[in-house]
Design a protein around this motif. Structure first.
Motif, PDB file in Angstrom:
ATOM      1  N   LEU A   1      -1.865  -4.160   0.526  1.00 48.87           N
ATOM      2  CA  LEU A   1      -2.222  -2.744   0.374  1.00 48.87           C
ATOM      3  C   LEU A   1      -3.218  -2.578  -0.762  1.00 48.87           C
ATOM      4  O   LEU A   1      -3.067  -3.181  -1.822  1.00 48.87           O
ATOM      5  CB  LEU A   1      -0.970  -1.909   0.069  1.00 48.87           C
TER       6      LEU A   1
ATOM      7  N   GLU B   1      -3.238  -0.631   4.378  1.00 48.87           N
ATOM      8  CA  GLU B   1      -2.407  -1.831   4.304  1.00 48.87           C
ATOM      9  C   GLU B   1      -2.509  -2.547   5.648  1.00 48.87           C
ATOM     10  O   GLU B   1      -2.385  -1.924   6.710  1.00 48.87           O
ATOM     11  CB  GLU B   1      -0.953  -1.481   4.016  1.00 48.87           C
TER      12      GLU B   1
ATOM     13  N   TYR C   1      -0.608   0.585   7.560  1.00 49.29           N
ATOM     14  CA  TYR C   1      -0.528   1.890   6.903  1.00 49.29           C
ATOM     15  C   TYR C   1      -1.939   2.351   6.573  1.00 49.29           C
ATOM     16  O   TYR C   1      -2.816   1.554   6.221  1.00 49.29           O
ATOM     17  CB  TYR C   1       0.306   1.776   5.622  1.00 49.29           C
TER      18      TYR C   1
ATOM     19  N   SER D   1       1.334   6.242  -2.554  1.00 45.20           N
ATOM     20  CA  SER D   1       1.132   5.477  -1.326  1.00 45.20           C
ATOM     21  C   SER D   1       1.957   4.197  -1.339  1.00 45.20           C
ATOM     22  O   SER D   1       2.412   3.735  -0.287  1.00 45.20           O
ATOM     23  CB  SER D   1      -0.347   5.138  -1.141  1.00 45.20           C
TER      24      SER D   1
ATOM     25  N   ARG E   1       4.396   3.646   2.084  1.00 46.08           N
ATOM     26  CA  ARG E   1       4.170   2.595   3.057  1.00 46.08           C
ATOM     27  C   ARG E   1       5.392   1.706   3.269  1.00 46.08           C
ATOM     28  O   ARG E   1       5.460   0.917   4.213  1.00 46.08           O
ATOM     29  CB  ARG E   1       2.946   1.759   2.715  1.00 46.08           C
TER      30      ARG E   1
END
Length: 440
Positions: free
Chosen positions: A110, A138, A148, A161, A165
Motif C-alpha cells: 500500500l 494497494e 484497495y 487508509s 484497507r
C-alpha cells in the motif's frame, strides 16, 4: 483473463444515465477518446479532441464536447472501474514466486501518490500547497491484483487508509508498509486476523525491552518503573558493523502502549548511508515541516518491526521489505507513461474523467504485466522489467480491449510478447563485494 473478458458497458451506461445525458456520443466513441492514447483528454485541448472525434464520424463543437464531461460521465467511468475491480478479484491467476520461508497468500503493498491540480480545483481537492489529490492504492505483488483504492484530498494523511484497507485482510496475507501507515492499531488488527506485517519504524519510535533486573512489590506484582528498559537506537548503531543485522525477538513499542513486536535493525553500508542522507535532504526541501534531528542521527540504520515468526530468519525481513519498492515503480509508470498527473486548466468533471480513465488503464496494465511476468519467467526464463512492460501494455490497452475475435486477440498478444522478448528484460545490477572501508 480480465483484458479479454467483456463487461456490460451498455448496462453500466444506462444505470449511470450516461446515455441519457450523452445522446450524441456513443459509449464506444467516448471510451476511444479516453483510451486510444494515455492521458488523452488532459494532454489535448478541446479543439484537438473535437478534431479527433471528427475523424471517427462525430461532429461536435468545443462547448458541446466540454458538456459531455459531466457528473454522469464520471459516474460511468467510476462504475466501469468498480466492475473491472470486482472481476479481477475473482480471477484465478498464477502467482509469481518470491524467496520466503512462508508461502504467503498475498503480498500486499500500500502507498499513496500525490497528483498536482489546477488552482481552480482547490475547493474540491485542497492540497498541502494549492490544489492536489492523493490516490491510495494497494496491490498484490504476487498477482498484480488491485486490492484497495481511495481518492483523497491532497492534504489528507495516510493513516486512515491504512486502517480501512484491512477490512479485506485474510489469514496468511503479508502487508508491507512505509512510515505513513505506522500505527499500533494496524499491527493489532493484522495479528487478530492471523496475517503478517513488515513495517519501517519512524526514527523517534520509543522501543523498550524487558528489564534485566525487574523489581517487585510485596504482593508479587512487578513495579512498572522496573518492568521495562529503554532501547536507544543511537547506541545500538555504535556497536554494529556496516552491512550487519541485529535482532530483538521481542520489544515493546511506545511509551504508553508497550505493544509487543519483533525488531530487526540493519546497519547500512557507507554508500547506502549516503543515499539515505540525500533522500532525507530532498524530503526536507519538498515537504512541509522540519526534519527531526534524530532522523539524521539514525540515518545509517533501517529499522523494521514485524510479527513474522522466529522461523523466518532476521536476514529475510529486509529482503521481504524490498518488494515494497515495487509500488514506486508502479506509480512512476502511471505518472510518466500513462500521464495521470498531467493537468491543464480544466473543470472538475473533466479531470475526474481523466483520473478514472487512467485508473482503469493502470488496473489493466498492472494485471496484464504481472501475468506476462509469470509467463516469461516460467516459459522463457526471462525476468521482465515491470516498468517497460507496463508502458508497452498501456499503449495497447484500447486495441486489446476491442479485440473480440480470438485470432485478432492472439495476434495482438503475440506481437506484444515478441517485443518484450527483445526489449523488456530487466537490468539486474550485480552486487559488488564490500570493501574493508565499507565494512568498518
Amino acid at each position: 483473463m480480465i483484458f479479454c473478458r467483456p463487461i456490460e458497458l451498455s448496462k453500466i451506461a444506462k444505470d449511470t444515465k450516461f446515455i441519457q445525458r450523452n445522446r450524441q456520443l456513443s459509449v464506444i466513441k467516448f471510451l476511444e477518446i479516453l483510451f486510444a492514447e494515455p492521458g488523452n483528454i488532459a494532454k489535448k485541448s478541446l479543439t484537438e479532441l473535437c478534431l479527433g472525434l471528427s475523424h471517427v464520424g462525430v461532429t461536435m463543437s468545443k462547448q458541446g464536447f466540454d458538456k459531455k464531461f459531466n457528473e454522469n460521465s464520471v459516474a460511468f467511468l467510476k462504475a466501469v472501474f468498480l466492475a473491472l475491480f470486482t472481476i479481477q478479484m475473482k480471477l484465478s491467476i498464477d502467482k509469481t514466486t518470491i524467496n520466503s520461508t512462508i508461502d504467503f497468500n498475498t503480498v500486499r503493498i500500500l502507498d499513496g501518490t500525490s497528483i498536482k491540480l489546477t488552482k481552480k480545483l482547490q475547493f474540491f481537492y485542497p492540497g498541502t500547497v494549492d490544489a492536489g489529490a492523493k490516490c491510495q492504492i494497494e496491490f498484490d505483488y504476487l498477482t498484480g491484483r488491485f486490492i484497495y483504492m481511495e481518492i483523497q484530498a491532497g492534504k489528507a494523511g495516510d493513516s486512515a487508509s491504512g486502517i480501512k484497507r484491512l477490512e479485506s485482510l485474510q489469514k496468511n496475507d503479508l502487508i508491507l508498509q512505509d512510515l505513513g501507515y505506522f500505527q499500533y492499531k494496524i499491527f493489532e488488527k493484522v495479528d487478530g486476523k492471523q496475517a503478517f506485517y513488515v513495517s519501517r519504524a519512524p526514527a523517534d519510535t520509543m522501543f523498550y525491552v524487558d528489564h534485566p533486573n525487574p523489581r517487585y512489590h510485596k504482593d508479587g506484582k512487578i513495579m512498572k518503573m522496573y518492568a521495562y528498559e529503554r532501547l536507544y537506537l543511537e547506541e545500538e548503531l555504535k556497536t554494529m558493523k556496516r552491512g550487519t543485522i541485529r535482532e530483538y525477538p521481542k520489544v515493546y513499542l511506545g511509551k504508553q502502549a508497550k505493544y509487543p513486536t519483533r525488531l530487526v535493525i540493519y546497519r547500512m553500508t557507507h554508500e547506502q548511508e549516503q543515499r539515505q542522507e540525500e533522500r532525507i535532504k530532498r524530503r526536507g526541501q519538498t515537504k512541509p515541516g522540519k526534519i527531526k534531528k534524530k532522523s539524521y542521527d539514525v540515518s545509517s540504520i533501517s529499522v523494521y518491526v514485524t510479527n513474522l515468526p522466529q522461523k523466518v530468519p532476521a536476514e529475510e525481513v529486509p529482503q521481504l521489505y524490498r518488494y515494497r519498492w515495487q509500488v514506486e515503480l508502479v506509480f512512476k509508470s502511471w505518472k510518466s507513461d500513462m500521464e495521470v498527473d498531467f493537468y491543464r486548466n480544466m473543470k472538475k468533471e473533466r479531470w475526474e474523467c481523466h483520473f478514472y480513465a487512467e485508473l482503469i488503464l493502470l488496473l489493466l496494465s498492472l494485471l496484464i504485466t504481472y501475468q506476462l511476468r509469470v509467463y516469461f519467467k516460467e516459459e522463457r526464463d526471462i525476468i521482465l522489467s515491470e516498468q517497460i512492460t507496463m508502458c508497452e501494455v498501456s499503449k495497447r490497452i484500447w486495441k486489446i480491449w476491442q479485440a473480440r475475435d480470438q485470432l485478432e486477440w492472439e495476434n495482438l498478444i503475440n506481437e506484444l510478447i515478441k517485443g518484450l522478448a527483445r526489449l523488456g528484460r530487466k537490468n539486474i545490477k550485480k552486487i559488488k563485494p564490500r570493501t574493508d572501508q565499507q565494512q568498518k
